[in-house]
Design an enzyme around this catalytic site. Structure first.
Site, PDB file in Angstrom:
ATOM      1  N   ASP A 309       0.868  -1.180   0.000  1.00 12.75           N
ATOM      2  CA  ASP A 309       0.000   0.000   0.000  1.00 12.75           C
ATOM      3  C   ASP A 309       0.903   1.227   0.000  1.00 12.75           C
ATOM      4  OD1 ASP A 309      -2.312   1.902   0.814  1.00 12.75           O
ATOM      5  OD2 ASP A 309      -3.284  -0.045   0.672  1.00 12.75           O
ATOM      6  N   HIS A 363      -3.170   4.204  -3.701  1.00 14.66           N
ATOM      7  CA  HIS A 363      -2.498   3.460  -2.630  1.00 14.66           C
ATOM      8  C   HIS A 363      -1.110   3.001  -3.088  1.00 14.66           C
ATOM      9  CE1 HIS A 363      -5.938   3.247   0.171  1.00 14.66           C
ATOM     10  NE2 HIS A 363      -6.666   3.262  -0.932  1.00 14.66           N
ATOM     11  N   GLU A 434     -10.184   3.432  -4.329  1.00 13.18           N
ATOM     12  CA  GLU A 434     -10.076   4.811  -3.848  1.00 13.18           C
ATOM     13  C   GLU A 434      -9.135   5.692  -4.669  1.00 13.18           C
ATOM     14  OE1 GLU A 434     -11.146   4.494   0.858  1.00 13.18           O
ATOM     15  OE2 GLU A 434      -9.059   4.102   0.312  1.00 13.18           O
TER      16      GLU A 434
END
Length: 669
Positions: A309, A363, A434
């Site tokens: 991440d 990420h 996201e």
């Protein structure tokens, strides 16, 4: 010359002196030998005591050895003290009732059992997950010794070694139940497990049969258990179920098994996953294997490994070593190629596939900063940019540069590594979670050679869509010019209309839906013909409910998801999916993000809640929403039994309730 004279022609006195000296040396040697033996015995005895006391850690110690549970008979039993309990349990109306022993007459036909024996023989099956087919269990049991277990395998040669290893794991799980080192008289002389497998399938696929049948019979002082399955994976589940029909009787001080059992079983859903994030906080390979043990005990079959991440990139890629050089805080906390191979094989033997995710394009911060030093330009944008809440969901920010062609070559190399190390070619997770368009929008008017085309996009969703198409092309190149048939992406704006049908091919793409159930997102995906894996945040996110870990931003999806909440969630019914579209539900996945979890808290966060999720996906037992008690007593007692089973295997599962409730069935609901 002098020594020669003394040894050959010297007088009596000289010979006596030599003899006395030799005797003294021999005496000293014997004393030293005795002292060494005594010291060795005392040390060995202490080690046996230490091993016995540390039973909770034993399964991990055993399973680290060559990846299987090699057991040494002298250390498998704990040193449970010989305590005479005043209580006994009697089966009355399918309930185990606790009574004082002195209240039970010795001539009573039902003069009581230990709690575990009563629990196993009275009422509920105590199996988890509950089998889906017909079940018939006897009400009598017999004792046996672990060394009475034998395997007879009628299986394809391709899976014989897998079966042998699975049987060793089964024997380990049986042996760690034992609570005494003292021998006991068994009721049988042989416990034969006969396994029959039809197909030589060595790797799990979505269409792979995991069904099995199990039959136990007692005859001529022998227990015969027959397990038949189409594939190894069904037979492995059968062995797990057999281990759950065995228990330790504290009164008789012996292992016991049912004399008669007939079970037909298969899962409702093909994909039964658990996601663990190892990028926010590092988890050792031992902790990951322990998680796989819990998954195997609960018949989950997909380990989704969110390995990187924006906070860290601990995957030591053989093809792209620059990633860990720039992406880890501690070089000890990395996952090597050897680690991934070992974990993948450990999982495969336990009926679990390993699916590694490197999230993109968002990420992606730590690990992606080395491009300029190698002449490749900026591989990632917005790395560490502040204020973070404008450019990402949590600090530090970082998002791949979709206009830099070198990004896609790096992805291809990473994808090749993952496919080769795990052996997984059917399912691949490329992330897609996201994405922050604000990060990219600030580069729309840039003159940089890598970003000057951002301005051509009126809608940055198109930039995102084109990135995904190129990433899929990298995956195809890495996978021998073939797109995996189940390429997973997280649900997002890109998986909504009008973008999804433009950029994502339903033939190859599976959408993992994490949005709340109230959003009705799956229904639209099914209408457009897309397969889904359901991971609703309001039911199956196991990290929620522990408050904020940062000053700014909302709390991490409060409140806490209880095991009852996890268990009752049946999204396929609430969405009213038509019968002809049921095939579009590949399965479900429980998720544990680890912003507030480290290795010390791992077991408690997962278990027994992940086991509750596992039964929902395996059996999908109905719950009565109109009843005062939606979840029946049977479910509570079976899950409690399974929780103790996990603890026996070295997993620190949280308690469901006060221990009093365990020993007084039906009194706490």
């Amino acid at each position: 010359m002098q020594r020669t004279i003394l040894r050959t022609v010297g007088g009596f006195g000289n010979r006596m002196a030599l003899s006395n000296n030799g005797g003294m040396r021999r005496a000293l040697f014997i004393i030293l030998l005795i002292f060494t033996c005594v010291f060795t015995y005392m040390y060995w005895n202490q080690m046996r005591t230490d091993d016995a006391v540390s039973l909770a850690a034993l399964p991990q110690q055993l399973k680290q050895q060559k990846g299987v549970g090699e057991v040494y008979d002298e250390i498998y039993a704990s040193s449970e003290p010989e305590v005479v309990q005043p209580w006994i349990w009697v089966c009355t109306n399918n309930h185990c009732e606790r009574r004082l022993k002195k209240q039970i007459g010795t001539n009573d036909e039902n003069n009581g059992h230990s709690f575990r024996t009563c629990n196993m023989l009275c009422g509920s099956t105590q199996l988890w997950p509950q089998p889906t087919g017909p079940i018939s269990l006897g009400s009598n049991s017999v004792s046996f010794l672990p060394n009475h277990l034998y395997l007879e395998a009628e299986v394809p040669a391709a899976v014989l070694q897998m079966v042998n290893t699975a049987f060793e794991i089964f024997k380990t799980n049986v042996r760690v139940m034992s609570r005494t080192k003292n021998p006991y008289t068994p009721g049988v002389q042989k416990f034969m497990v006969k396994i029959k497998i039809v197909k030589p399938i060595q790797r799990l696929k979505l269409e792979t049969s995991e069904s099995y049948t199990l039959h136990i019979r007692y005859s001529h002082e022998s227990i015969i258990c027959s397990i038949e399955a189409d594939t190894y994976f069904g037979a492995r589940h059968g062995l797990e179920t057999l281990s759950q029909l065995i228990w330790w009787d504290t009164e008789m001080k012996s292992l016991r098994v049912l004399k008669i059992a007939n079970i037909v079983d298969k899962p409702k859903f093909a994909y039964r996953g658990l996601m663990l994030d190892t990028s926010r906080n590092y988890f050792s390979t031992k902790a990951i294997k322990r998680t796989l043990d819990g998954m195997a005990a609960s018949k989950l079959n997909a380990f989704h490994w969110h390995i990187t991440d924006s906070q860290s990139f601990p995957f030591d890629s053989p093809r792209v070593p620059e990633m860990i050089e720039n992406g880890v805080h501690n070089r000890l906390n990395v996952y090597s190629a050897k680690d991934i191979i070992e974990i993948s094989e450990y999982a495969r033997i336990r009926g679990i596939r390993v699916i590694i995710e490197i999230d993109t394009p968002a990420h992606a911060g730590m690990g992606w900063t080395w491009g300029p030093s190698k002449g490749l330009g900026e591989l990632a944008l917005c790395v560490g940019q502040q204020p973070w809440n404008l450019y990402c969901g949590e600090p530090p920010c970082g998002q791949l540069n979709p206009q830099n062609p070198h990004v896609y070559k790096v992805l291809e190399n990473l994808y090749k590594d993952i496919i080769e190390l795990t052996g997984e070619t059917e399912i691949f997770h490329i992330g897609g979670d996201e994405v922050n368009l604000e990060c990219w929008s600030q580069h729309q008017h840039s003159t940089s050679s890598n970003t000057d085309r951002f301005s051509s996009y009126m809608d940055l969703h198109e930039l995102w869509g084109n990135f995904t198409i190129k990433a899929l092309a990298s995956l195809k190149a890495a996978n021998n010019d073939k797109i995996p048939s189940a390429t997973i992406l997280w649900s997002s704006n890109l998986s909504k209309r009008p973008y999804i049908t433009k950029y994502l091919d339903p033939e190859h793409v599976v959408v993992q839906v994490w949005s709340p159930m109230s959003w009705e997102e799956p229904s639209m995906l099914w209408d457009d013909g897309y397969r889904t894996i359901l991971s609703h945040v309001d039911a199956w996110y196991l990290d929620c409910g522990f408050g904020k870990w940062r000053e700014q931003g909302d709390a991490a999806c409060d409140p806490y998801r209880t095991w009852q909440k996890v268990y009752k969630h049946r999204p396929w019914l609430r969405s009213r999916i038509p019968e002809h579209k049921w095939k579009l539900i590949v399965g479900g996945e429980a998720c544990l993000w680890t912003e507030q979890v480290n290795e010390m808290a791992l077991d408690g966060r997962l278990w027994p809640r992940a086991a509750a999720f596992a039964e929902r996906l395996w059996s999908d037992i109905p719950v009565d929403s109109e009843s005062i008690v939606e979840i029946p007593e049977d479910t509570y007692t079976r899950l409690d039994t399974h929780r103790y089973r996990l603890v026996d295997r070295g997993i620190s599962a949280e308690s469901l309730w006060p221990e009093w409730c365990t020993y007084n069935p039906g009194m706490c609901l």
